[in-house]
Design a protein around this motif. Structure first.
Motif, PDB file in Angstrom:
ATOM      1  N   SER A   1     -11.070  -0.999   1.565  1.00  0.00           N
ATOM      2  CA  SER A   1     -10.620  -0.794   0.181  1.00  0.00           C
ATOM      3  C   SER A   1     -11.609   0.089  -0.561  1.00  0.00           C
ATOM      4  N   LYS A   2     -12.887  -0.181  -0.363  1.00  0.00           N
ATOM      5  CA  LYS A   2     -13.940   0.623  -1.004  1.00  0.00           C
ATOM      6  C   LYS A   2     -13.892   2.059  -0.491  1.00  0.00           C
ATOM      7  N   ALA A   3     -13.710   2.225   0.827  1.00  0.00           N
ATOM      8  CA  ALA A   3     -13.616   3.566   1.409  1.00  0.00           C
ATOM      9  C   ALA A   3     -12.394   4.292   0.859  1.00  0.00           C
ATOM     10  N   GLY A   4     -11.307   3.551   0.654  1.00  0.00           N
ATOM     11  CA  GLY A   4     -10.102   4.147   0.071  1.00  0.00           C
ATOM     12  C   GLY A   4     -10.317   4.621  -1.352  1.00  0.00           C
TER      13      GLY A   4
ATOM     14  N   PRO B   1      -9.502   8.580  -1.883  1.00  0.00           N
ATOM     15  CA  PRO B   1      -8.149   8.101  -2.205  1.00  0.00           C
ATOM     16  C   PRO B   1      -7.030   8.940  -1.583  1.00  0.00           C
ATOM     17  N   ASN B   2      -7.323  10.139  -1.142  1.00  0.00           N
ATOM     18  CA  ASN B   2      -6.298  10.992  -0.545  1.00  0.00           C
ATOM     19  C   ASN B   2      -6.369  11.029   0.975  1.00  0.00           C
ATOM     20  N   SER B   3      -7.008  10.052   1.563  1.00  0.00           N
ATOM     21  CA  SER B   3      -7.120   9.986   3.011  1.00  0.00           C
ATOM     22  C   SER B   3      -6.028   9.089   3.584  1.00  0.00           C
ATOM     23  N   PRO B   4      -5.053   9.686   4.275  1.00  0.00           N
ATOM     24  CA  PRO B   4      -4.014   8.852   4.875  1.00  0.00           C
ATOM     25  C   PRO B   4      -4.594   7.897   5.924  1.00  0.00           C
ATOM     26  N   ARG B   5      -5.629   8.327   6.598  1.00  0.00           N
ATOM     27  CA  ARG B   5      -6.269   7.484   7.623  1.00  0.00           C
ATOM     28  C   ARG B   5      -6.844   6.209   7.014  1.00  0.00           C
ATOM     29  N   MET B   6      -7.504   6.316   5.861  1.00  0.00           N
ATOM     30  CA  MET B   6      -8.068   5.134   5.201  1.00  0.00           C
ATOM     31  C   MET B   6      -6.957   4.169   4.792  1.00  0.00           C
ATOM     32  N   HIS B   7      -5.872   4.696   4.260  1.00  0.00           N
ATOM     33  CA  HIS B   7      -4.764   3.832   3.843  1.00  0.00           C
ATOM     34  C   HIS B   7      -4.098   3.185   5.050  1.00  0.00           C
ATOM     35  N   TYR B   8      -4.000   3.925   6.140  1.00  0.00           N
ATOM     36  CA  TYR B   8      -3.436   3.369   7.368  1.00  0.00           C
ATOM     37  C   TYR B   8      -4.323   2.233   7.905  1.00  0.00           C
ATOM     38  N   LEU B   9      -5.628   2.453   7.961  1.00  0.00           N
ATOM     39  CA  LEU B   9      -6.541   1.417   8.451  1.00  0.00           C
ATOM     40  C   LEU B   9      -6.514   0.176   7.554  1.00  0.00           C
ATOM     41  N   LEU B  10      -6.436   0.409   6.261  1.00  0.00           N
ATOM     42  CA  LEU B  10      -6.336  -0.710   5.328  1.00  0.00           C
ATOM     43  C   LEU B  10      -5.030  -1.469   5.565  1.00  0.00           C
ATOM     44  N   ALA B  11      -3.956  -0.747   5.768  1.00  0.00           N
ATOM     45  CA  ALA B  11      -2.663  -1.380   6.040  1.00  0.00           C
ATOM     46  C   ALA B  11      -2.725  -2.227   7.307  1.00  0.00           C
ATOM     47  N   GLU B  12      -3.350  -1.694   8.336  1.00  0.00           N
ATOM     48  CA  GLU B  12      -3.485  -2.437   9.594  1.00  0.00           C
ATOM     49  C   GLU B  12      -4.278  -3.726   9.384  1.00  0.00           C
ATOM     50  N   SER B  13      -5.346  -3.650   8.613  1.00  0.00           N
ATOM     51  CA  SER B  13      -6.144  -4.855   8.336  1.00  0.00           C
ATOM     52  C   SER B  13      -5.328  -5.883   7.575  1.00  0.00           C
ATOM     53  N   HIS B  14      -4.589  -5.419   6.577  1.00  0.00           N
ATOM     54  CA  HIS B  14      -3.738  -6.341   5.809  1.00  0.00           C
ATOM     55  C   HIS B  14      -2.671  -6.967   6.705  1.00  0.00           C
TER      56      HIS B  14
ATOM     57  N   ALA C   1       0.012  -0.151   1.470  1.00  0.00           N
ATOM     58  CA  ALA C   1      -0.939   0.788   2.066  1.00  0.00           C
ATOM     59  C   ALA C   1      -0.253   1.722   3.072  1.00  0.00           C
ATOM     60  N   TYR C   2       0.688   1.206   3.853  1.00  0.00           N
ATOM     61  CA  TYR C   2       1.449   2.076   4.769  1.00  0.00           C
ATOM     62  C   TYR C   2       2.220   3.127   3.985  1.00  0.00           C
ATOM     63  N   LEU C   3       2.873   2.700   2.905  1.00  0.00           N
ATOM     64  CA  LEU C   3       3.645   3.646   2.096  1.00  0.00           C
ATOM     65  C   LEU C   3       2.745   4.722   1.481  1.00  0.00           C
ATOM     66  N   LYS C   4       1.557   4.339   1.064  1.00  0.00           N
ATOM     67  CA  LYS C   4       0.610   5.315   0.510  1.00  0.00           C
ATOM     68  C   LYS C   4       0.180   6.301   1.591  1.00  0.00           C
ATOM     69  N   ALA C   5      -0.093   5.787   2.789  1.00  0.00           N
ATOM     70  CA  ALA C   5      -0.478   6.667   3.905  1.00  0.00           C
ATOM     71  C   ALA C   5       0.656   7.653   4.201  1.00  0.00           C
ATOM     72  N   LEU C   6       1.891   7.175   4.187  1.00  0.00           N
ATOM     73  CA  LEU C   6       3.040   8.051   4.465  1.00  0.00           C
ATOM     74  C   LEU C   6       3.315   9.026   3.325  1.00  0.00           C
ATOM     75  N   GLU C   7       3.009   8.619   2.122  1.00  0.00           N
ATOM     76  CA  GLU C   7       3.138   9.537   0.987  1.00  0.00           C
ATOM     77  C   GLU C   7       2.176  10.714   1.173  1.00  0.00           C
ATOM     78  N   LEU C   8       0.986  10.418   1.665  1.00  0.00           N
ATOM     79  CA  LEU C   8      -0.033  11.448   1.861  1.00  0.00           C
ATOM     80  C   LEU C   8       0.195  12.265   3.130  1.00  0.00           C
ATOM     81  N   GLN C   9       0.752  11.635   4.152  1.00  0.00           N
ATOM     82  CA  GLN C   9       1.004  12.324   5.422  1.00  0.00           C
ATOM     83  C   GLN C   9       2.302  11.771   6.025  1.00  0.00           C
ATOM     84  N   PRO C  10       3.446  12.322   5.625  1.00  0.00           N
ATOM     85  CA  PRO C  10       4.745  11.788   6.049  1.00  0.00           C
ATOM     86  C   PRO C  10       4.938  11.722   7.572  1.00  0.00           C
TER      87      PRO C  10
END
Length: 159
Positions: free
Chosen positions: A101-104, A108-121, A133-142
Motif C-alpha cells: 500500500s505504501k509502495a502504491g 500510484p501509476n504503477s500497474p504492477r504495484m496495484h496488481y501485487l496489492l490485489a494479490e495480497s488482498h 486494486a485489480y481494477l486500478k491495475a487494469l485501468e493503468l494497463q488494460p
C-alpha cells in the motif's frame, strides 16, 4: 532439610512490583496497548507464554511489527513452535499489504504495484479490496493478463 531458592519468574504475566495488573489481566480487560507496552520492553527475555500474549495484544491493536517480532522470538527459542509459525504467517501478510500500500502511494501509476496489492488482498480473502486494486491495475494497463485472471477468479468465487 534442603533449602531451595527459586529463580524469579521471567514471566511478565504476574502482577508488577508496583502492584499493577498482570499482562493477562490487561489482555482480559481489553487493555491491549498497555499489555503490549508492558511486554514489548522485555521482548528478548520473555518466555513463550508471554511472547504469545505479546503477539495477541499487539496484533489486536494493529501493531503487526511487534507481533512479528514476538513470533521471531518464539521461533528463535523453539524453531518448530506452531504458535510462532502461526503468528509469523499472520503478521507477515499484514505487513506485506501495508508495504505494498505504501509502495502504491509512492508509485500510484504503477500497474504492477496495484496488481501485487490485489494479490495480497486476495490471498487474505479481502475480496473487495482485491477487486479495487485489480481494477486500478487494469485501468493503468488494460492488457495486464494476470490482473484479468485474478479479477476473474474473484468474480467466479474461486478467490
Amino acid at each position: 532439610l534442603a533449602w531451595t531458592v527459586e529463580a524469579p519468574s521471567r514471566s511478565s504475566s504476574s502482577p508488577s512490583a508496583e502492584g499493577g495488573p498482570s499482562t493477562e489481566e490487561l489482555f482480559t480487560h481489553g487493555r491491549y496497548t498497555q499489555c503490549t507496552e508492558k511486554l514489548k520492553s522485555k521482548l528478548p527475555q520473555l518466555m513463550m507464554k508471554d511472547l504469545e500474549l505479546l503477539a495477541d495484544c499487539s496484533y489486536i491493536r494493529g501493531d503487526y511489527r511487534t507481533a512479528f517480532e514476538a513470533s521471531a522470538q518464539m521461533l528463535k527459542a523453539q524453531p518448530r513452535a506452531t504458535q510462532g509459525l502461526f503468528w509469523q504467517v499472520r503478521t507477515a501478510s499484514k505487513l506485506t499489504v501495508a508495504a505494498l500500500s505504501k509502495a502504491g502511494e509512492v508509485e500510484p501509476n504503477s500497474p504492477r504495484m496495484h496488481y501485487l496489492l490485489a494479490e495480497s488482498h486476495r490471498e487474505n480473502e479481502n475480496f473487495p479490496e482485491a477487486e479495487r486494486a485489480y481494477l486500478k491495475a487494469l485501468e493503468l494497463q488494460p492488457a495486464l493478463l494476470a490482473a484479468r485472471v485474478g479479477l476473474a477468479s474473484i468474480y467466479m468465487g474461486a478467490g
